[in-house]
Design an enzyme around this catalytic site. Structure first.
Site, mmCIF file in Angstrom:
data_model
loop_
_atom_site.group_PDB
_atom_site.id
_atom_site.type_symbol
_atom_site.label_atom_id
_atom_site.label_comp_id
_atom_site.label_asym_id
_atom_site.label_seq_id
_atom_site.Cartn_x
_atom_site.Cartn_y
_atom_site.Cartn_z
ATOM 1 N N ARG A 189 -8.729 -26.403 4.536
ATOM 2 C CA ARG A 189 -9.080 -27.611 3.780
ATOM 3 C C ARG A 189 -9.796 -28.648 4.653
ATOM 4 O O ARG A 189 -9.329 -29.748 4.870
ATOM 5 C CB ARG A 189 -7.827 -28.185 3.121
ATOM 6 C CG ARG A 189 -7.203 -27.149 2.188
ATOM 7 C CD ARG A 189 -6.075 -27.687 1.391
ATOM 8 N NE ARG A 189 -6.541 -28.628 0.379
ATOM 9 C CZ ARG A 189 -5.682 -29.277 -0.411
ATOM 10 N NH1 ARG A 189 -4.397 -29.120 -0.254
ATOM 11 N NH2 ARG A 189 -6.120 -30.125 -1.311
ATOM 12 N N ARG B 127 6.785 -33.788 -4.703
ATOM 13 C CA ARG B 127 5.530 -34.479 -4.327
ATOM 14 C C ARG B 127 4.672 -34.673 -5.567
ATOM 15 O O ARG B 127 3.940 -35.647 -5.677
ATOM 16 C CB ARG B 127 4.744 -33.632 -3.309
ATOM 17 C CG ARG B 127 5.252 -33.660 -1.909
ATOM 18 C CD ARG B 127 4.238 -33.002 -0.995
ATOM 19 N NE ARG B 127 2.902 -33.545 -1.261
ATOM 20 C CZ ARG B 127 1.769 -32.915 -0.947
ATOM 21 N NH1 ARG B 127 1.814 -31.734 -0.379
ATOM 22 N NH2 ARG B 127 0.611 -33.469 -1.215
ATOM 23 N N LYS C 90 -0.925 -37.180 -11.228
ATOM 24 C CA LYS C 90 -0.880 -37.398 -9.770
ATOM 25 C C LYS C 90 -2.287 -37.549 -9.223
ATOM 26 O O LYS C 90 -2.590 -38.496 -8.494
ATOM 27 C CB LYS C 90 -0.204 -36.215 -9.087
ATOM 28 C CG LYS C 90 -0.384 -36.182 -7.572
ATOM 29 C CD LYS C 90 0.332 -35.046 -6.902
ATOM 30 C CE LYS C 90 -0.462 -33.829 -6.731
ATOM 31 N NZ LYS C 90 -1.442 -33.855 -5.635
ATOM 32 N N ASN C 91 -3.187 -36.626 -9.579
ATOM 33 C CA ASN C 91 -4.505 -36.609 -8.953
ATOM 34 C C ASN C 91 -5.463 -37.650 -9.509
ATOM 35 O O ASN C 91 -6.585 -37.774 -9.030
ATOM 36 C CB ASN C 91 -5.099 -35.196 -9.018
ATOM 37 C CG ASN C 91 -4.339 -34.249 -8.105
ATOM 38 O OD1 ASN C 91 -3.542 -34.689 -7.269
ATOM 39 N ND2 ASN C 91 -4.552 -32.963 -8.265
ATOM 40 N N CYS D 276 -3.100 -27.137 5.242
ATOM 41 C CA CYS D 276 -1.799 -27.032 4.582
ATOM 42 C C CYS D 276 -1.610 -25.562 4.196
ATOM 43 O O CYS D 276 -2.437 -24.725 4.511
ATOM 44 C CB CYS D 276 -1.734 -27.949 3.366
ATOM 45 S SG CYS D 276 -2.763 -27.379 2.049
ATOM 46 N N ASP E 5 -5.050 -25.116 -9.710
ATOM 47 C CA ASP E 5 -3.695 -25.683 -9.693
ATOM 48 C C ASP E 5 -2.797 -25.087 -10.771
ATOM 49 O O ASP E 5 -1.608 -25.388 -10.816
ATOM 50 C CB ASP E 5 -3.743 -27.211 -9.859
ATOM 51 C CG ASP E 5 -4.339 -27.871 -8.633
ATOM 52 O OD1 ASP E 5 -4.645 -29.074 -8.708
ATOM 53 O OD2 ASP E 5 -4.529 -27.175 -7.623
#
Ligand code: EPZ
Length: 422
Positions: free
Chosen positions: A122, A401, A22-23, A117, A309
């Site tokens: 952030r 997501r 994803k990143n 979030c 993460d």
């Protein structure tokens, strides 16, 4: 809103394939804005964040096709408005990555400030300070970043007060176009940053020092890619499968793994007592559950340290160890939202500031839970798979997501997982 119903305390068996990162996919897709002709991508994971990114690009005027089954995306960059609107950026903070290529290519951009979030405020001050130093005019009005470059970005030295992954990625975009040399100090070394740097190098960008804390760029013209760009495997999904294997005491085989990018994570699991055999430079991981597990102390740090993460997932595995384990979260100020939910299953976790203390040998019992952010939702799944009885996890769009059909992959391994509409 969907929920997952999971009946745990069941061994899994078989092989699971990790999807694209994803990143890495997100900055890669935004990089298509640098060109005028079509750009193709392969091994693109099927994620809400990819959908959001494509919608952001479409709103700017780009056209795209996404073959979800084949994992292929084709983007025809046709930028008519250099705007990334709040509607999309509020769904995905990584929308800040639109600022990089828009300013690099067009010298202007109007990008919504990402909201905070669940895991923290952030801010994006490092991004904006860097852009100003490179010679852009940057204002913030009514929740939007308005950036414009009078002539051309001018290379300079950029020192990050704290390591920032997307901050470094945006400076890579700007430095690749700026006049002269840009030196990034305290640059992020995450594999996703290195992958973006290598992609820009494949377009002709002159970059040195990728994967170290000092990265040097000399700006110049870029040439469009001649072949399809493949998204590398997701290291955090890889780590999440190791966590699931340990939580269910399953001898799983993980393929298309990113084991080579998980040194600190493999070390922590091995210290606890999990067997992990690496094959093909970490592209295949074979897990052997332990008879018992040791308590450990882990700190999250920028790469190559233990990734934030993976914090929530490993916190659940610490419930399996003998004795008291400690997890210190050094990256985000509020990334223990999952702890209250895990306590509902009987986890004995106390937090004090950024330190969590986990009593081991806890038997978890299923209960209803609610996901709050992407990796927290993954830890709730790990806990539900470990727990006796049935759990229901609501708001799992957080999971969707960032994980490509995690429930289907779990079902293929024999897990008792059902997606229910709520
Ligand atoms: C990236 O977020 C990842 N997202 C995050 O993954 C990951 O948790 C994070 O890096 C840390 O590894 C993407 O790559 C799309 P940072 P990013 O800038 O770039 C502070 C996931 O689960 N900071 O490295 O937004 C910040 O508040 C997501 O996939 C500033 O103060 O994170 C944080 O405390 C979650 N000002 C620290 O630095 C800034 O301008 C690191 O943030 C920028 C950051």
């Amino acid at each position: 809103m969907d929920a997952l119903r999971i009946t745990g305390n069941k061994r899994l068996a078989g092989r699971v394939q990790v999807s694209g990162s994803k990143n890495t996919a997100l900055p890669f897709l935004f990089a298509s804005l640098l060109f005028d002709q079509e750009v193709a991508f392969e091994n693109v994971p099927r994620l809400w964040d990819v959908e959001t990114t494509l919608k952001l690009l479409q709103e700017m005027g780009c056209e795209y096709q996404w073959d979800k089954e084949q994992g292929r995306v084709r983007i025809l960059p046709r930028v008519r408005q250099k705007t990334a609107s709040y509607d999309w950026v509020k769904k995905m903070r990584a929308g800040i990555l639109a600022l990089g290529p828009l300013v690099a290519k067009f010298g202007e951009a109007r990008v919504s400030l990402p909201g905070g979030c669940a895991i923290g405020a952030r801010p994006v001050n490092f991004h904006l300070e860097a852009l100003k130093r490179l010679g852009a005019q940057v204002e913030v009005e009514e929740g939007y970043i308005l950036a414009s470059v009078p002539s051309r970005l001018k290379g300079c030295s950029i020192v990050f007060p704290e390591v920032s992954v997307t901050g470094t990625e945006n400076v890579l975009f700007w430095g690749a176009f700026a006049e002269g040399e840009t030196v990034i100090e305290n640059a992020a070394q995450e594999p996703e940053v290195v992958a973006l740097g290598k992609l820009l190098q494949s377009f002709g960008a002159r970059i040195e020092g990728l994967g170290t804390s000092v990265v040097k760029l000399v700006g110049g013209p870029l040439r469009a890619p001649q072949q399809s760009i493949s998204i590398p495997s997701d290291r955090i999904e890889t780590g999440t499968w190791i966590s699931i294997a340990m939580a269910t005491q399953s001898a799983l085989e993980i393929t298309h793994a990113a084991g080579a990018e998980l040194g600190s994570v493999l070390k922590a699991f091995r210290q606890m007592g999990l067997g992990i055999e690496e094959q093909e430079q970490g592209r295949i991981l074979k897990i052997t559950p332990g008879e018992s597990y040791e308590a450990v102390a882990v700190e999250t740090e920028p790469y190559p340290g233990f990734p934030t993460d993976m914090q929530a997932q490993v916190l659940v595995n610490m419930c399996q160890s003998q004795g008291v384990s400690h997890m210190r979260e050094n990256i985000f100020e509020n990334r223990f939202m999952h702890v209250a939910e895990l306590r509902r299953l009987g986890a004995r976790i106390e937090t004090e500031g950024n330190l969590a203390r986990v009593e081991g040998l806890t038997r978890l019992k299923g209960a209803p839970m609610m996901a709050t952010d992407l990796r927290a939702s993954a830890s709730l799944v790990v806990a539900a798979l470990m727990a006796e009885g049935t759990s229901t996890i609501s708001r799992i769009y957080h999971l969707d997501r960032g994980y490509d059909r995690l429930d289907l992959k779990l079902q293929n391994l024999g897990a008792d997982v059902t997606r229910v509409a709520q």
